[in-house]
Design a protein around this motif. Sequence first.
Motif, PDB file in Angstrom:
ATOM      1  N   VAL A  32      -2.468  -5.191  -1.519  1.00 50.67           N
ATOM      2  CA  VAL A  32      -2.035  -3.878  -2.003  1.00 50.67           C
ATOM      3  C   VAL A  32      -0.630  -3.969  -2.595  1.00 50.67           C
ATOM      4  CG1 VAL A  32      -1.359  -1.554  -1.287  1.00 50.67           C
ATOM      5  CG2 VAL A  32      -3.526  -2.511  -0.503  1.00 50.67           C
ATOM      6  N   MET A  33       0.281  -4.617  -1.888  1.00 46.50           N
ATOM      7  CA  MET A  33       1.648  -4.754  -2.390  1.00 46.50           C
ATOM      8  C   MET A  33       1.684  -5.598  -3.661  1.00 46.50           C
ATOM      9  SD  MET A  33       3.492  -2.852  -0.631  1.00 46.50           S
ATOM     10  CE  MET A  33       4.976  -3.366  -1.501  1.00 46.50           C
ATOM     11  N   PHE A  34       0.836  -6.634  -3.711  1.00 41.59           N
ATOM     12  CA  PHE A  34       0.777  -7.479  -4.904  1.00 41.59           C
ATOM     13  C   PHE A  34       0.336  -6.674  -6.121  1.00 41.59           C
ATOM     14  CE2 PHE A  34      -1.934  -9.984  -7.764  1.00 41.59           C
ATOM     15  CZ  PHE A  34      -1.013 -10.913  -8.234  1.00 41.59           C
ATOM     16  N   PHE A  35      -0.755  -5.906  -5.967  1.00 39.25           N
ATOM     17  CA  PHE A  35      -1.263  -5.119  -7.080  1.00 39.25           C
ATOM     18  C   PHE A  35      -0.282  -4.023  -7.484  1.00 39.25           C
ATOM     19  CE2 PHE A  35      -5.627  -6.575  -5.702  1.00 39.25           C
ATOM     20  CZ  PHE A  35      -5.841  -7.352  -6.828  1.00 39.25           C
ATOM     21  N   ARG A 302     -10.587  -0.197  -1.516  1.00 43.93           N
ATOM     22  CA  ARG A 302      -9.246   0.121  -2.027  1.00 43.93           C
ATOM     23  C   ARG A 302      -8.715  -1.000  -2.905  1.00 43.93           C
ATOM     24  NH1 ARG A 302      -7.094   0.922   2.476  1.00 43.93           N
ATOM     25  NH2 ARG A 302      -7.589   3.137   2.605  1.00 43.93           N
ATOM     26  N   VAL A 303      -8.892  -2.227  -2.470  1.00 51.09           N
ATOM     27  CA  VAL A 303      -8.414  -3.374  -3.248  1.00 51.09           C
ATOM     28  C   VAL A 303      -9.159  -3.488  -4.568  1.00 51.09           C
ATOM     29  CG1 VAL A 303      -8.300  -5.897  -3.303  1.00 51.09           C
ATOM     30  CG2 VAL A 303      -7.585  -4.666  -1.256  1.00 51.09           C
ATOM     31  N   SER A 304     -10.467  -3.248  -4.550  1.00 55.59           N
ATOM     32  CA  SER A 304     -11.250  -3.330  -5.783  1.00 55.59           C
ATOM     33  C   SER A 304     -10.831  -2.253  -6.776  1.00 55.59           C
ATOM     34  CB  SER A 304     -12.743  -3.207  -5.473  1.00 55.59           C
ATOM     35  OG  SER A 304     -13.048  -1.929  -4.949  1.00 55.59           O
ATOM     36  N   HIS A 305     -10.501  -1.062  -6.280  1.00 56.69           N
ATOM     37  CA  HIS A 305     -10.023  -0.007  -7.170  1.00 56.69           C
ATOM     38  C   HIS A 305      -8.652  -0.353  -7.750  1.00 56.69           C
ATOM     39  CE1 HIS A 305     -13.238   2.529  -5.462  1.00 56.69           C
ATOM     40  NE2 HIS A 305     -13.088   3.244  -6.555  1.00 56.69           N
TER      41      HIS A 305
END
Length: 349
Positions: A32-35, A302-305
Amino acid sequence: MTMNTTMGTGGDMKLTSIIRPILSAEVHDALVMFFICVGLFVTIAGIFSNLLVIVTYTKIGFSDTINISYSALGISDLSTSVLRYWATMCYIFVLTNADVPFDPSSVTVTTAFFPGQGFEKTTAFLTAFIALERCPCVQFPLHVKRIVTKKITITSIVIIFLFTFIPSNFIHMVFPLKWVFSPVRNRTILAMVPLQTPLRYIIQRALLAYYGTVLHFTALIAVWICTVFLAVGLKRTAKIRKDNFRSSSAQQNTQRERRVIKTVFLLAVTYLACSTPTAITLLVPHFVPEFDTSRGLERISRVSHLLSGLMTQINSSANLFIFIYMGSKFRETFLTLFGKKSLELPKNV
């Protein structure tokens, strides 16, 4: 009926128990932080790159209809980048519990998410239109100006903006922003206050279906079809152009049109590559209900979105580099903005 429900619930729990360990809480938080960090950088890059696209084509002029289409695409991508930047900042406000005079998690719905969907679909249909208008030019390269006129181009662009962006503003009718008192913060903040009427659910579901299904897949299919047609046309015209056009002026016009078609082809391929993850993300919940964010696989969802959102933003930020690489006139005009001479690239570019 009860037995089927129980079996379905057991199957859901089994699937969740198999897939969920793939993404632990630590890995999820890191991704999440990376994206978020990468997305913030890409949105800022998208803002500046699309500003440069608009300024450069304004300086070139709009004698060619394709320049009008490219400029409209730049405006749509610029708007998408600005709204994506705002949405990312709101997400950061939520994660950091920032003391801002509004509720970031609700304000972003009406000020970033739905307007952003509108401009993202505007970009999608502008890409489809640009690809579509080049298709007849593959067959009749010497009659481009008669096939694609300024009137047709401007009218089509206006219609696209009306049908893709304007409906997104309907969300303000049922999710208005109001100043309300927050007991948690002990202050008055700006927040979204949903209307408690049946109309709210009708408009909300209609907009989600309109942007998440109808517009997205219609544009995606249209771009796929036009891209295939352009690829076949480029391959065919490459073999016969020398035989059909013996005069230097005819060959020059044909080569210029081929460069335009190649540019459009790259724009379309970039859009397809960046939009396919979003399409997959939209389709998966129909086959795997657990993928929904309110079910057991919320981390993966969430990550895929976030990944699909990042890919969408990359699409809105990449056009400048395509124009610089493919367009000699754009490259020359772009470099003059910085007081530099044109770069020497291979002749086939």
